[in-house]
Design an enzyme around this catalytic site. Structure first.
Site, mmCIF file in Angstrom:
data_model
loop_
_atom_site.group_PDB
_atom_site.id
_atom_site.type_symbol
_atom_site.label_atom_id
_atom_site.label_comp_id
_atom_site.label_asym_id
_atom_site.label_seq_id
_atom_site.Cartn_x
_atom_site.Cartn_y
_atom_site.Cartn_z
ATOM 1 N N ARG A 21 1.093 -0.930 0.178
ATOM 2 C CA ARG A 21 0.290 0.129 -0.145
ATOM 3 C C ARG A 21 0.940 1.257 0.057
ATOM 4 O O ARG A 21 1.897 1.034 -0.344
ATOM 5 C CB ARG A 21 -1.132 -0.170 1.019
ATOM 6 N N LEU A 223 -8.783 -12.384 -3.210
ATOM 7 C CA LEU A 223 -9.408 -12.753 -4.547
ATOM 8 C C LEU A 223 -7.449 -13.328 -4.633
ATOM 9 O O LEU A 223 -6.661 -12.663 -4.517
ATOM 10 C CB LEU A 223 -9.718 -11.978 -5.048
ATOM 11 N N ASP A 251 0.695 -12.634 -0.652
ATOM 12 C CA ASP A 251 0.170 -11.396 -1.100
ATOM 13 C C ASP A 251 -0.659 -11.290 0.137
ATOM 14 O O ASP A 251 -1.689 -10.717 0.078
ATOM 15 C CB ASP A 251 -0.932 -12.562 -1.967
#
Length: 348
Positions: A21, A223, A251
Site C-alpha cells: 500500500r 481474491l 499476497d
C-alpha cells in the site's frame, strides 16, 4: 522439565508477491516484511497504479524510508500493465533495474484493478517486448466476465487466456500468481521451465468451509477466493512434492479493519506477520520440511535468475499467540490468524 524447542534454520526467504500500500499503511506494514525477508516483489496496484519508471523509483524510495534501521531489505518493483502502456517505458525500467517484472491484472479482477488489461490482444506489443528482453510476466489468473462463477474463474482463465498466451509467446517467462485450484496446480506442474507459480499461506491452510461455515470470516476473504478442499489438498501436495517451480508469495494485502468488517468488505489477508510460520506448519503437516527452505528461499531466485540470499534466519517450534490487532493511525489491522495459537514463528 520442558523439552527444548525445535529450531529450523533456513536461508533468508523472499516474498514473491506482496502488497505494501502507501502512506500510513505502508509505514505500518513494511517492518513486518523487512525483518524477515531479504526481498519482495511489490505489487503496483496503488491509486493511481505504478505505470512509469519515475513512479516506481519514487514508490521504492517511500518503501525504503519505512524500513527500520538494521533490516536488510530490497523491494523489487513491478509495472502495472495497462492497455495504453508504452513498451519502451517498460523496457527502459527493466534495463535500468527499476522494474523486475510486470503485472497483468484483468480489469476489475481485484483491489485497485480498474485500470487493468481489457484483453491480451490489447497489450500484445508489450508482451512481445517482454518476451524479447526476458522480463517475467506476473499474472492474476482469473477471468472477470460477470456470468462466470467466482469459484470457476481461475480454471476458465487457464483455458481461455493463459494457455493461448503461452502458445503464442513461447519464450515468455510467466508466474501464475496465488494459484488456488487443482487445475492450476496440474497446469504448472505439467508446464515447462518458463512457467512458475506462487501460493499463499491461506490457500494452503484453509478452504472455503473455513471462511463460510459457522459464520462468515471476513479476514479469510481474499481474491482469488478460497476454494473447496480438493483444491486445497492439491496445492498442499504440490508444495510437499518438492516441485521447484512453485515458491513463496504471501499476497499479504492489508486493509483497515473497518474496510474488512463491513457490509461490502475488501478482499485481502494481511499475513506478513504470520505467513512464514504458517508455511512451516503446512510443510510439517505434510511431512515435507526437507523442501521448506527451497520453497521459501531458493526456487524463486532460481526462476527469476537472481542470487539466493547469503544470510539465514531461524524458526522456532513453540506455541505463541498471534496479536488480535495491530495499531494503524485511527484504525487497526487484523493479522492473519489473529488471536490464534500458532506452532511455528520466527526466532527473535
Amino acid at each position: 522439565m520442558t523439552a527444548p524447542s525445535q529450531v529450523l534454520k533456513i536461508r533468508r526467504p523472499d516474498d514473491w508477491h506482496l502488497h505494501l500500500r502507501d502512506g500510513d499503511m505502508l509505514k505500518t506494514v513494511v517492518p513486518y516484511t523487512s525483518e524477515i525477508y531479504g526481498r519482495a516483489i511489490v505489487m503496483p496496484n496503488l491509486a493511481p497504479p505504478v505505470t512509469t519508471v519515475e513512479a516506481a523509483v519514487a514508490y521504492r524510495q517511500r518503501i525504503l524510508d519505512a524500513v527500520p534501521a538494521g533490516h536488510d531489505f530490497s523491494p523489487l518493483m513491478t509495472c502495472y500493465l495497462t492497455d495504453s502502456l508504452d513498451p519502451n517505458e517498460l523496457e527502459r525500467g527493466f534495463n535500468e533495474g527499476v522494474f523486475t517484472a510486470a503485472k497483468l491484472y484483468p480489469a476489475n479482477a481485484t483491489t485497485n484493478s480498474s485500470h487493468g488489461v481489457t484483453s491480451v490482444d490489447a497489450i500484445m506489443p508489450v508482451l512481445e517486448r517482454m518476451e524479447k528482453i526476458g522480463m517475467p510476466l506476473l499474472v492474476h489468473g482469473e477471468v472477470t466476465h460477470a456470468d462466470i462463477d467466482i469459484f470457476d474463474r481461475e480454471a476458465r482463465f487457464i483455458e481461455s487466456v493463459m494457455e493461448p498466451l503461452r502458445q503464442r509467446l513461447t519464450a515468455l517467462k510467466v508466474v501464475f500468481e496465488h494459484i488456488t485450484t487443482k487445475d492450476a496446480a496440474d497446469y504448472v506442474r505439467n508446464g515447462n521451465e518458463r512457467l512458475a507459480a506462487t501460493i499463499t499461506p491461506q490457500h494452503l491452510m484453509f478452504n472455503r468451509n473455513h471462511m463460510l461455515v459457522g459464520g462468515v470470516r471476513p479476514h479469510l476473504y481474499c481474491l482469488p477466493i478460497l476454494k473447496r478442499n480438493i483444491h486445497q489438498q492439491a496445492l498442499r501436495e504440490l508444495v510437499a512434492s518438492g516441485f521447484n517451480r512453485v515458491f513463496l508469495g504471501t499476497d499479504s494485502a492489508p486493509h483497515a479493519r473497518h474496510r474488512k468488517e463491513s457490509s461490502c468488505g475488501c478482499a485481502g489477508c494481511f499475513n506478513a506477520p504470520t505467513a512464514l510460520g504458517s508455511y512451516a506448519t503446512v510443510f510439517e503437516e505434510m511431512n515435507a520440511l526437507q523442501h521448506f527452505e527451497a520453497f521459501c528461499s531458493v526456487n524463486g531466485p532460481q526462476f527469476y535468475g537472481l542470487p539466493v540470499n547469503d544470510t539465514f534466519i531461524e524458526l522456532v517450534r513453540e506455541e505463541q499467540q498471534v496479536a488480535e490487532s495491530i495499531a494503524l493511525t485511527d484504525d487497526t489491522l487484523v493479522p492473519f490468524l489473529a488471536g490464534e495459537t500458532v506452532r511455528w514463528s520466527v526466532k527473535q
